[in-house]
Structure formats: structure tokens, C-alpha cells
Design a protein around this motif. Sequence first.
Motif, PDB file in Angstrom:
ATOM      1  N   LEU A 186       6.259   1.312   8.172  1.00 39.92           N
ATOM      2  CA  LEU A 186       4.910   0.917   8.578  1.00 39.92           C
ATOM      3  C   LEU A 186       4.557  -0.476   8.049  1.00 39.92           C
ATOM      4  CD1 LEU A 186       3.154   4.346   7.939  1.00 39.92           C
ATOM      5  CD2 LEU A 186       3.548   3.285  10.178  1.00 39.92           C
ATOM      6  N   LEU A 187       5.028  -0.770   6.843  1.00 41.30           N
ATOM      7  CA  LEU A 187       4.702  -2.045   6.207  1.00 41.30           C
ATOM      8  C   LEU A 187       5.433  -3.211   6.853  1.00 41.30           C
ATOM      9  CD1 LEU A 187       3.294  -3.342   3.612  1.00 41.30           C
ATOM     10  CD2 LEU A 187       5.573  -3.173   2.586  1.00 41.30           C
ATOM     11  N   ARG A 213       6.863   4.561   4.620  1.00 37.51           N
ATOM     12  CA  ARG A 213       5.933   3.536   4.130  1.00 37.51           C
ATOM     13  C   ARG A 213       6.479   2.143   4.428  1.00 37.51           C
ATOM     14  NH1 ARG A 213       4.851   0.389  -0.302  1.00 37.51           N
ATOM     15  NH2 ARG A 213       6.848   0.887  -1.278  1.00 37.51           N
ATOM     16  N   LEU A 214       7.774   1.941   4.175  1.00 36.19           N
ATOM     17  CA  LEU A 214       8.387   0.635   4.430  1.00 36.19           C
ATOM     18  C   LEU A 214       8.446   0.339   5.924  1.00 36.19           C
ATOM     19  CD1 LEU A 214      11.222   0.709   1.745  1.00 36.19           C
ATOM     20  CD2 LEU A 214       9.205  -0.782   1.780  1.00 36.19           C
ATOM     21  N   ALA A 261       0.473  11.259   4.918  1.00 34.03           N
ATOM     22  CA  ALA A 261       1.196  11.962   3.841  1.00 34.03           C
ATOM     23  C   ALA A 261       0.777  13.418   3.747  1.00 34.03           C
ATOM     24  CB  ALA A 261       0.956  11.247   2.517  1.00 34.03           C
ATOM     25  N   PRO A 308       0.826  -1.211   0.000  1.00 33.82           N
ATOM     26  CA  PRO A 308       0.000   0.000   0.000  1.00 33.82           C
ATOM     27  C   PRO A 308       0.861   1.263   0.000  1.00 33.82           C
ATOM     28  CG  PRO A 308       0.116  -0.946   2.197  1.00 33.82           C
ATOM     29  CD  PRO A 308       0.815  -1.911   1.293  1.00 33.82           C
ATOM     30  N   PRO A 309       0.322   2.351  -0.530  1.00 33.12           N
ATOM     31  CA  PRO A 309       1.047   3.621  -0.454  1.00 33.12           C
ATOM     32  C   PRO A 309       0.987   4.166   0.965  1.00 33.12           C
ATOM     33  CG  PRO A 309      -1.117   3.990  -1.373  1.00 33.12           C
ATOM     34  CD  PRO A 309      -0.978   2.502  -1.173  1.00 33.12           C
ATOM     35  N   LEU A 310       1.743   5.196   1.222  1.00 32.51           N
ATOM     36  CA  LEU A 310       1.684   5.860   2.527  1.00 32.51           C
ATOM     37  C   LEU A 310       0.274   6.418   2.701  1.00 32.51           C
ATOM     38  CD1 LEU A 310       3.587   6.601   4.871  1.00 32.51           C
ATOM     39  CD2 LEU A 310       4.033   8.755   3.693  1.00 32.51           C
ATOM     40  N   PRO A 311      -0.392   6.113   3.828  1.00 38.79           N
ATOM     41  CA  PRO A 311      -1.763   6.601   4.006  1.00 38.79           C
ATOM     42  C   PRO A 311      -1.854   8.124   3.860  1.00 38.79           C
ATOM     43  CG  PRO A 311      -1.180   5.011   5.717  1.00 38.79           C
ATOM     44  CD  PRO A 311       0.075   5.296   4.952  1.00 38.79           C
ATOM     45  N   ASP A 322       9.195   9.697   2.292  1.00 42.14           N
ATOM     46  CA  ASP A 322       7.903   9.001   2.296  1.00 42.14           C
ATOM     47  C   ASP A 322       8.077   7.488   2.152  1.00 42.14           C
ATOM     48  OD1 ASP A 322       7.034  11.654   2.209  1.00 42.14           O
ATOM     49  OD2 ASP A 322       5.304  11.149   0.954  1.00 42.14           O
ATOM     50  N   GLU A 323       8.997   7.088   1.290  1.00 38.88           N
ATOM     51  CA  GLU A 323       9.185   5.654   1.041  1.00 38.88           C
ATOM     52  C   GLU A 323       9.747   4.948   2.280  1.00 38.88           C
ATOM     53  OE1 GLU A 323       8.051   3.880  -1.149  1.00 38.88           O
ATOM     54  OE2 GLU A 323       9.284   2.089  -1.410  1.00 38.88           O
TER      55      GLU A 323
END
Lengths: 132, 132
Positions: free
Chosen positions: A66-67, A63-64, A28, A21-24, A59-60
Motif C-alpha cells: 500500500l505504501l 503495508r509495504l 488489519a 504508517p502502520p497497516l490501517p 501484514d508487513e
Amino acid sequence: MLLVDSRQISPVVEPVSKSVPPLPAAIADKLKRDEHGLFAAIIQQHDTKDVLMLGWMNDEALRLTLLTRQVTFFSRSRQRLWVKGETSGHVQHLRSIALDCDGDALLVGVEQIDGACHTGDRSCFDAGKLFL
Amino acid sequence: MLLVDSRQISPVVEPVSKSVPPLPAAIADKLKRDEHGLFAAIIQQHDTKDVLMLGWMNDEALRLTLLTRQVTFFSRSRQRLWVKGETSGHVQHLRSIALDCDGDALLVGVEQIDGACHTGDRSCFDAGKLFL
């Protein structure tokens, strides 16, 4: 009639770039990035509340983090994503995360495996205490 | 012969710009400043270890912080020095300070008077918790 339990259907395997998923947007939209697209991440041991280090994310990286629930930074010196502990094994397991009031800093609660500092110290601030 | 106790001689009053000490070289030489001459300062309540905020300092802000023992930042939005609490009274009394291993961040232990955040919250991270 063929009855199929939907739970038995294998999910379609997407390429990683599509399946993660992308960053919520809720996060963001609030982030304030510097001119390099970065924001600060204060890393704190979740139970002792010791501050371990300050890192930088884009951001990436967030995102990673959180993932995967392992803290990932953007290394300014190497100009690439950097999973904390990827070579040393001294990983940071994500426990909590909070954005500050003006959106340019994160407070990240972690379970730190061994030392956070590349010197071997538990905290990057251990060796630099000034005596006032 | 006139005997003079040197302790009774009034010190020469220098203008403030000359009488206050510069930032000690032991600190100044280790600091890594960004392209704007700034470095990050993580502010932590000294006894509870709660992280209260992230601010920015330049050499002058750090010098004033050490001299006055009240935390002083450089405001990036206002482009000027800013004594924390100068209008609200919510000052931060300096208790400890430590430089990190690569010299671009400080961990500052303080006694925070009332709330650190401009919203009134104790910490700038209180309102932004993400639930994982």
C-alpha cells in the motif's frame, strides 16, 4: 516580528521505521491470517482481468504494498519479504485491492510489467492448463 | 454358435468407490499440498474473467470436481467436502482448470449460477474494495 510561511518549514525527517504508517486498522481488523500469519493474494492484470499468480502476504507485505504501490509478498520458501520483480524488473504496480467476505484473501489489481511467472510466461497458470 | 454384440452386454455395476476414477497421476504428482493436504483454488467466471472467490481443495475435492464437473471444495471450517451450491443452488459448472507453475494453486474457470458469495453478491470480493 518574524513571519514564517509554514509551507517553507522543512518537515522533521523521521527514521523510516517511524515515518511509514502502520497497516490501517480498517484492514488489519478484518484480516484472517493463517497459523503462519499469512493470507492469500490473487494477482490480476487490471484491464484484461487475466489472473497472473497467487502469492502470500503478511501484514508487513501488505503495508509495504500500500505504501510503495509495488506488490510485495512474503516468500514462504525463503521466509522473507519479497518485492515482486526486485531482481527481474517484472514489477507489479498496484491499481486496486479488495478483501474477500471472510477476510482471508485479497484480490489485487495490477499493471504487470512483462511476465509475472519466473518461467517467463505472462501468467503462472499459462503452462498448466488441463484439457477437460 | 451364439453371436453376441458386445455393445449389448450390460456393464458390471461396480460400487461407486471402485467405479469412479482416481485423480489422474499427471495432476496428483504435480500438486503441492499444504500441511493439511490442501491447495488453493481461484474461481473465475470463464467469460467475464471476474474473480469470484478463493476456495480450498484436497485431492478428493478435485477428483469430484473433475468427475461431476461441479466445483467441490474442502471446507476448512466444517472439515468436510462441500459441493458449492449444494444448499443454495448457486453451483459452479466447471469449464477449465489450470495448475500454477509451482503446483500449489489452481485457476478454475466456471459458469457461476447466481451469486458466488454467501452474502448474495456475485463475487466474494465485491463488498471489500479498498479505495486507494
